[in-house]
Design an enzyme around this catalytic site. Sequence first.
Site, PDB file in Angstrom:
ATOM      1  N   CYS A 102      59.893  52.464  27.416  1.00 26.36           N
ATOM      2  CA  CYS A 102      59.965  53.729  27.777  1.00 26.36           C
ATOM      3  C   CYS A 102      61.449  54.599  27.397  1.00 26.36           C
ATOM      4  O   CYS A 102      61.926  54.866  28.726  1.00 26.36           O
ATOM      5  CB  CYS A 102      58.875  54.604  28.968  1.00 26.36           C
ATOM      6  SG  CYS A 102      59.207  56.343  29.273  1.00 26.36           S
ATOM      7  N   CYS A 135      62.233  56.811  30.661  1.00 27.43           N
ATOM      8  CA  CYS A 135      62.654  56.160  31.603  1.00 27.43           C
ATOM      9  C   CYS A 135      63.882  55.058  31.547  1.00 27.43           C
ATOM     10  O   CYS A 135      65.062  55.485  32.678  1.00 27.43           O
ATOM     11  CB  CYS A 135      61.987  55.358  31.621  1.00 27.43           C
ATOM     12  SG  CYS A 135      59.792  56.244  31.608  1.00 27.43           S
TER      13      CYS A 135
END
Length: 346
Positions: free
Chosen positions: A64, A67
């Site tokens: 991600c 993230c």
Amino acid sequence: MAGGRCGPLLTALLAAWLIAATSEAGPEQAALPEEQSLVLPMSASNWTLVMEGEWMLKFYAPWCPSCQQTDSEWETFAKNGEILHINVGKVDVIQEPGLSGRFFVTTLPAFFHAKDGIFRRYRGPGIYEDLQNYILEKKWQLVEPLTGWKSPASLAMSGMAGLFSMSGKIWHLHNYFTVTLGIPAWCSYAIFVIATLIFGLLMGLVLVLISECFYMPFPRHLSEGSEQSRRSEEAHRAELLQDAEEEKDDSNEEENKDSLGDDEEEKEDLGDDDEAEEEEEEDSPTTGVDEEQSDTQDQGSPREAQEEVEPDEPKEDVPEQPRSTDTELAEDTLRQRKSQHADPGP
């Protein structure tokens, strides 16, 4: 000569020892920053630690990009955790799908605040300053907590965690079939379908065996006795029904007979009444005469009233109408009855 030969050997041994020492110290120094990380990785085995104290959790995935952008901010926030009196943790949803199901994570990254077992969703940016203000100013008190079945500690979320963990295992197994073994995807799907059918049949067999174990069959003589008693009860019920039907038929017949007798008696009574009336009419002939006289008087009264009301009108000559035979016969009968009434026989 011997001393000169030993010198180079000693130096070679020392050099080799130094190289080995530096090679062993290199990985430890490289791993040193990871050991200094104060972010605690959470898993299905230690997630109950968040039920006590104050925690901030981050759910992320290695692939991600969002993230990855908040990793440094999260590390800085964890270093100041001792000052803020808060514990900081992180959860890899790829490695721990059960925890992602328990918290019902649908977007990444996801942040949660926990205070003595009460969980709240943090929806602000993952920046250190915002996280610090969220804790210092106690902004989490303005957020509605996850209560009831939405709480990660509830039974419903525990079942959700089991489903997510099972789906994660199936996904890893599918990747093993398709990537590692090189099996086509449709073959992997067929394997899962067949395994599901077999698992369902086995579960049904287990349930049948469990029911057989808990089911206590009756002895044979008891079962036969119960059947005989049941049959006798059915025969007794049939007899009772037949008796009830016969009683109903008898009562209906009696009612019909009584109604017929009542009708005959009424007819006889009516006949007697007719005879008595005829006799009374024969015995009292004068009543008819009196009635006829009263009728004639009634017929004459309106004529007299008419004459009294209109006395001044001139009388016109009205031609007399010839009497009919019926009127003559009626007058003759009246005369005869008067004569009989005046001269009764001896």
